[in-house]
Write an enzyme that holds these catalytic residues in place. Structure first.
Site, PDB file in Angstrom:
ATOM      1  CG  ASP A 129      -7.220  -1.923  -4.062  1.00  0.00           C
ATOM      2  OD1 ASP A 129      -7.684  -1.406  -3.379  1.00  0.00           O
ATOM      3  OD2 ASP A 129      -5.688  -2.099  -3.935  1.00  0.00           O
TER       4      ASP A 129
ATOM      5  CB  SER B 294      -0.904  -0.028   1.080  1.00  0.00           C
ATOM      6  OG  SER B 294      -1.911   0.705   0.937  1.00  0.00           O
TER       7      SER B 294
ATOM      8  CG  HIS C 169      -5.726  -1.753  -0.459  1.00  0.00           C
ATOM      9  ND1 HIS C 169      -5.290  -1.227  -1.536  1.00  0.00           N
ATOM     10  CD2 HIS C 169      -4.994  -1.195   0.759  1.00  0.00           C
ATOM     11  CE1 HIS C 169      -4.129  -0.459  -1.302  1.00  0.00           C
ATOM     12  NE2 HIS C 169      -4.104  -0.201  -0.078  1.00  0.00           N
TER      13      HIS C 169
HETATM   14  C1  MLT Z   1      -1.360   6.002  -0.339  1.00  0.00           C
HETATM   15  O1  MLT Z   1      -1.732   7.142   0.390  1.00  0.00           O
HETATM   16  O2  MLT Z   1      -0.167   5.749  -0.353  1.00  0.00           O
HETATM   17  C2  MLT Z   1      -2.548   4.988  -0.518  1.00  0.00           C
HETATM   18  O3  MLT Z   1      -3.666   5.567  -0.727  1.00  0.00           O
HETATM   19  C3  MLT Z   1      -2.409   3.694   0.028  1.00  0.00           C
HETATM   20  C4  MLT Z   1      -2.909   4.077   1.555  1.00  0.00           C
HETATM   21  O4  MLT Z   1      -1.867   4.326   2.121  1.00  0.00           O
HETATM   22  O5  MLT Z   1      -3.846   4.122   1.853  1.00  0.00           O
END
Ligand code: MLT
Length: 208
Positions: free
Chosen positions: A155, A105, A186
């Site tokens: 996701d 992520s 996700h």
């Molecule tokens: C981010 O902010 O890098 C993406 O939205 C993934 C997350 O951290 O939720």
């Protein structure tokens, strides 16, 4: 270490020849989060696991965002440089080869930014639920670096078009990208672990 130091965990290698892993957690995680994943996908690898230095309502991240999926790109650039410096210093301190990043992520997004901005910092990357980190990325020479990109079909954070764009961007820059879309959201699943472990095994076999 200098002021670029990150709070981090380091686990030395227990088997020679396994690539060191740079573990990069998701939003709200920390340096402990991905140690278990690292051990599962590459038993014996040295594990270098920093904590993101940006806080969002108290939750560690690797760069600032303006909203979900909308990134502060100046901060992405600055933080990728800092993380690249940390990797250089940690490699000297612990005597490591260039690591394979394993990011989930937000950690996958900073790993993608590192590939684009500091490609020499990494020997490859496993990007779990990653997005394109920069709207106007440079065109680095990735010289055949192996990248495994695992996306979730359902996701809610990463649209399919975005992960496809990231795969194309990295391939155009010369990376050897293996992009798989899993029947998941996700969150990670057992399939991520299995695919990542097999992929690392094939990268190791090639290097041997
Ligand atoms: C981010 O902010 O890098 C993406 O939205 C993934 C997350 O951290 O939720």
């Amino acid at each position: 270490m200098t002021e670029t130091a990150f709070i981090h965990r380091f686990e030395p290698a227990t088997s020679a020849g396994s690539p060191p892993l740079l573990l990069l957690h998701g939003t709200g995680g920390d340096e402990n989060d991905l140690l278990g994943l690292g051990e599962m996908i590459s038993p014996g690898s040295a594990l270098l696991s920093p904590r993101g230095r940006v806080l969002e309502h108290g939750m560690p991240r690797f760069f600032r965002r303006l909203a979900e999926g909308v990134f502060d790109e100046d901060d992405v650039r600055r933080r990728a440089r800092e993380l690249g410096d940390f990797v250089v210093e940690a490699r000297q301190r612990y005597g490591l080869a260039a690591p394979v990043a394993v990011g989930f992520s937000n950690g996958a997004n900073i790993a993608a930014a590192l590939l684009l901005l500091r490609p020499e910092a990494l020997s490859g990357a496993i990007l779990l639920r990653a997005m394109v980190p920069l709207s106007d990325p440079p065109n680095p020479a990735l010289g055949g670096k192996p990248v495994l990109l695992l996306s979730g079909q359902a996701d809610p954070i990463v649209p399919a078009s975005n992960s496809a764009r990231l795969a194309a961007l990295l391939s155009d820059a010369g990376a050897r990208v293996d992009h798989k879309v899993l029947p998941s959201g996700h969150q990670l699943s057992q399939a991520d672990v299995t695919l990542a472990r097999d992929w690392i095994g094939s990268v190791e076999a090639e290097a041997a």
